[in-house]
Design a protein around this motif. Structure first.
Motif, PDB file in Angstrom:
ATOM      1  N   HIS A  19       0.876  -1.186  -0.051  1.00 37.99           N
ATOM      2  CA  HIS A  19      -0.010  -0.018  -0.231  1.00 37.99           C
ATOM      3  C   HIS A  19       0.860   1.370   0.071  1.00 37.99           C
ATOM      4  O   HIS A  19       0.402   2.228  -0.245  1.00 37.99           O
ATOM      5  N   HIS A  20       2.083   1.097   0.257  1.00 39.29           N
ATOM      6  CA  HIS A  20       2.836   2.433   0.265  1.00 39.29           C
ATOM      7  C   HIS A  20       3.500   2.560  -1.240  1.00 39.29           C
ATOM      8  O   HIS A  20       3.845   3.657  -1.344  1.00 39.29           O
ATOM      9  N   ALA A 102      16.027   7.812   0.496  1.00 38.92           N
ATOM     10  CA  ALA A 102      15.221   7.101   0.067  1.00 38.92           C
ATOM     11  C   ALA A 102      14.215   6.786   1.182  1.00 38.92           C
ATOM     12  O   ALA A 102      14.541   6.251   2.245  1.00 38.92           O
ATOM     13  N   VAL A 103      12.894   6.854   0.837  1.00 40.19           N
ATOM     14  CA  VAL A 103      11.869   6.692   1.768  1.00 40.19           C
ATOM     15  C   VAL A 103      11.002   5.745   1.643  1.00 40.19           C
ATOM     16  O   VAL A 103      10.256   5.878   0.305  1.00 40.19           O
ATOM     17  N   LEU A 133       4.172   6.921   3.896  1.00 44.23           N
ATOM     18  CA  LEU A 133       3.987   8.071   3.148  1.00 44.23           C
ATOM     19  C   LEU A 133       2.547   8.565   3.609  1.00 44.23           C
ATOM     20  O   LEU A 133       1.672   7.752   3.741  1.00 44.23           O
ATOM     21  N   PRO A 134       2.517   9.996   3.869  1.00 43.44           N
ATOM     22  CA  PRO A 134       3.405  10.946   3.684  1.00 43.44           C
ATOM     23  C   PRO A 134       4.020  11.279   5.186  1.00 43.44           C
ATOM     24  O   PRO A 134       5.096  12.029   5.023  1.00 43.44           O
ATOM     25  N   ARG A 160      -4.813  14.249  -2.861  1.00 37.15           N
ATOM     26  CA  ARG A 160      -4.803  15.763  -2.665  1.00 37.15           C
ATOM     27  C   ARG A 160      -4.144  16.265  -1.487  1.00 37.15           C
ATOM     28  O   ARG A 160      -3.181  16.998  -1.486  1.00 37.15           O
ATOM     29  N   ALA A 161      -4.615  15.317  -0.348  1.00 38.36           N
ATOM     30  CA  ALA A 161      -3.990  15.897   0.809  1.00 38.36           C
ATOM     31  C   ALA A 161      -2.555  15.310   0.950  1.00 38.36           C
ATOM     32  O   ALA A 161      -1.663  16.129   1.634  1.00 38.36           O
ATOM     33  N   ALA A 162      -2.143  14.048   0.440  1.00 37.65           N
ATOM     34  CA  ALA A 162      -0.674  13.633   0.247  1.00 37.65           C
ATOM     35  C   ALA A 162      -0.061  14.805  -0.562  1.00 37.65           C
ATOM     36  O   ALA A 162       1.130  15.097   0.051  1.00 37.65           O
ATOM     37  N   LEU A 163      -0.439  15.424  -1.772  1.00 39.04           N
ATOM     38  CA  LEU A 163       0.406  16.209  -2.483  1.00 39.04           C
ATOM     39  C   LEU A 163       0.718  17.484  -1.617  1.00 39.04           C
ATOM     40  O   LEU A 163       1.723  18.053  -1.632  1.00 39.04           O
TER      41      LEU A 163
END
Length: 317
Positions: A19-20, A102-103, A133-134, A160-163
């Motif tokens: 899922h990431h 690197a994440v 993330l994030p 949208r929230a992640a961006l």
């Protein structure tokens, strides 16, 4: 987040398994590809993620050259959804003055990233951060001059929230490079000499349905029109460009390319068994049988054609 994953085509990579979302190859998983993190066997998956990212390296290098035209000397590059670090190390090579973080949500994949950096003499410039993330971006500690998110965003429910969260982690003047979209990979002619023509088109349709279900099932999933420049603008960034990069490996392909095609189709066969017609499953079985002269292991007309689209935006304040 196997970013070296590419697009949301599962084993073709959406770059993100689990899922990431990993960019390194198997981006995004496939129907039946154990999208729950806990079900993934990273020891099995990692070689596919790495081999795909290595095969796609020319496309990534071209994208990096384009990014370097507007951000020639980034101090810190963050690879959000790095997977096993193939692309992270390519960034370190393309920008020798930069540090790279690197994440990813998978500690085993980040171990591979560190080992790769060590082999390439890049260990002093690459750091890893384990987490989803994030939020995991907070652990980086410094704002990014360039934040690369390759097929990782679509594994987050509220894109949208992640961006907006990504944008907050940019330094003033920093660039967010979002790899989403492009075109599904093609490996075979429309008519392969047996079964119904256009097998890959039908596989794409199954994949598209799976991708829609995957998005719907994510925690906090929000439906968005996938107008990426508009979404980047909604995050307070100034969109600066969109460009598509092509990987064109014509027949006859190299051994690594052929192995990638076989591994990808095998994962598709595993994930679509309940959704494909019997004749299409039989065709896939022939394509995957190493003893069959018409298989992708032997046939001379196997190729790899893939397009990745990258959208960029800058933090102006």
């Amino acid at each position: 987040m196997a970013q070296e994953h590419a697009g949301h085509q599962g084993p073709h990579h959406h770059g993100h398994h689990g899922h990431h979302g990993h960019q390194d190859g198997a981006q995004g998983g496939r129907p039946g590809h154990h999208h729950d993190h806990g079900d993934l066997d990273w020891a099995v998956l990692a070689p596919l993620l790495e081999s795909q990212a290595e095969l796609f390296a020319p496309m990534y290098r071209e994208a990096m050259a384009w990014l370097g035209e507007s951000a020639p000397e980034p101090g810190l590059i963050v690879d959000a959804g790095s997977g096993p670090g193939v692309v992270s190390c390519l960034f370190a090579e393309a920008f020798p003055g930069a540090r790279v973080a690197a994440v990813d949500g998978s500690a085993p994949l980040l171990e591979l990233a560190r080992a790769r950096a060590d082999r390439l003499g890049l260990a002093d410039r690459l750091t890893t951060v384990t987490g989803e993330l994030p939020g995991a971006l907070d652990e980086v500690g410094y704002p990014a001059d360039l934040l690369w998110a390759s097929n990782s965003l679509h594994h987050l429910g509220d894109q949208r929230a992640a961006l907006a969260a990504f944008a907050e982690r940019l330094a003033p003047g920093g660039t967010l490079a979002l790899l989403e979209g492009g075109l599904p990979a093609r490996f075979l002619p429309r008519d392969i000499g047996f079964g119904r023509p256009a097998l890959q088109a039908r596989l794409d349709a199954v994949e598209a349905d799976w991708f829609t279900r995957m998005r719907e099932d994510l925690p906090g999933s929000v439906t968005e029109t996938e107008d990426w420049p508009e979404l980047l603008a909604s995050a307070g960034l100034k969109p600066t460009g969109t460009r598509t990069f092509l990987l064109d490996l014509p027949a006859p392909v190299s051994g690594p390319a052929r192995a990638y095609v076989a591994a990808t189709l095998a994962r598709m066969r595993e994930g679509t068994a309940e959704e494909l017609a019997a004749d299409d499953l039989a065709a896939l079985d022939r394509l995957l049988d190493p003893e069959d002269e018409a298989s992708v292991h032997r046939r001379k007309d196997v190729f790899v054609l893939k397009a990745h689209t990258v959208h960029t935006a800058v933090r102006t304040a």
